[in-house]
Design a protein around this motif. Structure first.
Motif, PDB file in Angstrom:
ATOM      1  N   VAL A  95       0.814  -1.221   0.000  1.00  0.00           N
ATOM      2  CA  VAL A  95       0.000   0.000   0.000  1.00  0.00           C
ATOM      3  C   VAL A  95       0.846   1.268   0.000  1.00  0.00           C
ATOM      4  CG1 VAL A  95      -2.000  -1.107   1.075  1.00  0.00           C
ATOM      5  CG2 VAL A  95      -0.256  -0.034   2.522  1.00  0.00           C
ATOM      6  N   THR A  96       2.173   1.124   0.069  1.00  0.00           N
ATOM      7  CA  THR A  96       3.042   2.298  -0.051  1.00  0.00           C
ATOM      8  C   THR A  96       3.957   2.183  -1.277  1.00  0.00           C
ATOM      9  OG1 THR A  96       4.664   1.278   1.449  1.00  0.00           O
ATOM     10  CG2 THR A  96       3.059   2.802   2.419  1.00  0.00           C
TER      11      THR A  96
ATOM     12  N   GLN B 190       2.730   1.403  -7.765  1.00  0.00           N
ATOM     13  CA  GLN B 190       1.291   1.158  -7.888  1.00  0.00           C
ATOM     14  C   GLN B 190       0.545   2.491  -7.892  1.00  0.00           C
ATOM     15  OE1 GLN B 190       0.014  -1.957  -8.249  1.00  0.00           O
ATOM     16  NE2 GLN B 190       2.119  -2.737  -8.200  1.00  0.00           N
TER      17      GLN B 190
ATOM     18  N   LYS C 176      -4.166   1.244  -4.834  1.00  0.00           N
ATOM     19  CA  LYS C 176      -3.875   1.041  -3.414  1.00  0.00           C
ATOM     20  C   LYS C 176      -5.092   1.371  -2.553  1.00  0.00           C
ATOM     21  CE  LYS C 176      -0.081   3.545  -3.851  1.00  0.00           C
ATOM     22  NZ  LYS C 176       1.192   4.246  -3.551  1.00  0.00           N
TER      23      LYS C 176
ATOM     24  N   VAL D  65      -3.212   6.161   1.672  1.00  0.00           N
ATOM     25  CA  VAL D  65      -2.489   5.227   0.807  1.00  0.00           C
ATOM     26  C   VAL D  65      -2.403   5.747  -0.628  1.00  0.00           C
ATOM     27  CG1 VAL D  65      -3.087   3.251   2.249  1.00  0.00           C
ATOM     28  CG2 VAL D  65      -4.535   3.814   0.285  1.00  0.00           C
TER      29      VAL D  65
END
Length: 271
Positions: free
Chosen positions: A51-52, A56, A61, A85
């Protein structure tokens, strides 16, 4: 924090303030949900990295966070986490640190709304002094071999019904999930967050005898003028200072004690 993480945290703080300005939002419930997400991401390192991940997209996320947390936390907490996020973070751990800060801030905001922020600040300070004066208690609360439930039970026996519920929750989270911090550092961080709720700085004042109300007011006014901000005074009495006063604001120490003047005179004589 620096760079992208500092900007992301600033944006998250603004979103939290906007949420808690709405009186229909239960600040205590929001704090508990943010604390639960903090514990999840602190425990699940691979999830935290996903998520970090800057490779992406923010939307991807946020969608993942939604799938994981939908039904587990309320809409306000989910919106806040989703926004976080989407942001860029310099280090994956910065996201967890930021979530922890927001959880604590939400609880402190609830105390402020209830008119109990001063009580919470004082209780955090007094608890720190109690821990600092008892090596046995500190050892029990920081024992890595002890379970979180055992530490929680010990805290309940110490604070249950004797402190504000916000104070109890803040200390319990710190003790059961220290996340690598010392107990002293964690309590100092909480004290600073509490002061920031009203744009105040914290001064730890040590005197040989208790100050009168008039002396407290005069000292607070002098320090506010000196630092350009309202000042919250954490008061401590230590007969060894031999009169006078010691004031610590952050890393700066203003020492006007007799003991310090005697020590300085001895140094000059020895020189």
């Amino acid at each position: 924090m620096n760079g992208a993480s500092r900007e992301a945290l600033a944006a998250a703080r603004e979103r939290l303030d906007a949420l808690t300005d709405n009186t229909s939002v239960d600040a205590a419930e929001l704090a508990g949900e943010l604390a639960a997400v903090t514990a999840l991401l602190d425990r699940e390192v691979s999830l935290r990295r996903v998520v970090t991940d800057p490779a992406q997209s923010g939307e991807a996320k946020a969608e993942l966070a939604g799938r994981l947390l939908n039904g587990q936390v309320g809409g306000e907490a989910l919106d806040l986490v989703s926004g976080m996020v989407r942001s860029r973070w310099s280090r994956s751990r910065d996201l967890v640190d930021a979530l922890e800060e927001l959880a604590d801030t939400a609880d402190l905001t609830g105390a402020q709304q209830a008119g109990a922020l001063d009580d919470v600040e004082d209780e955090l300070f007094r608890f720190g002094r109690i821990v600092g004066s008892s090596t046995e208690l500190r050892a029990a609360l920081t024992d890595r071999a002890a379970s979180g439930s055992a530490k929680g039970a010990l805290l309940s026996s110490l604070l249950g019904g004797k402190a504000h519920p916000v104070s109890e929750r803040l200390v319990a989270r710190l003790v059961t999930h220290p996340r690598g911090r010392s107990l002293e550092a964690g309590l100092e961080s909480l004290s600073k967050l509490a002061a920031e709720r009203r744009n105040r700085m914290v001064a730890t004042v040590t005197t040989a005898v208790p100050l009168s109300d008039a002396q407290k007011q005069r000292l607070g006014a002098v320090l506010a003028t000196l630092y350009g901000r309202q000042m919250h005074l954490n008061l401590d009495v230590d007969p060894t200072v031999l009169g006078g006063i010691v004031v610590r604001v952050g890393d700066e120490v203003i020492d006007g004690t007799i003991a310090e003047r005697l020590s300085e005179a001895s140094r000059r004589m020895a020189g």
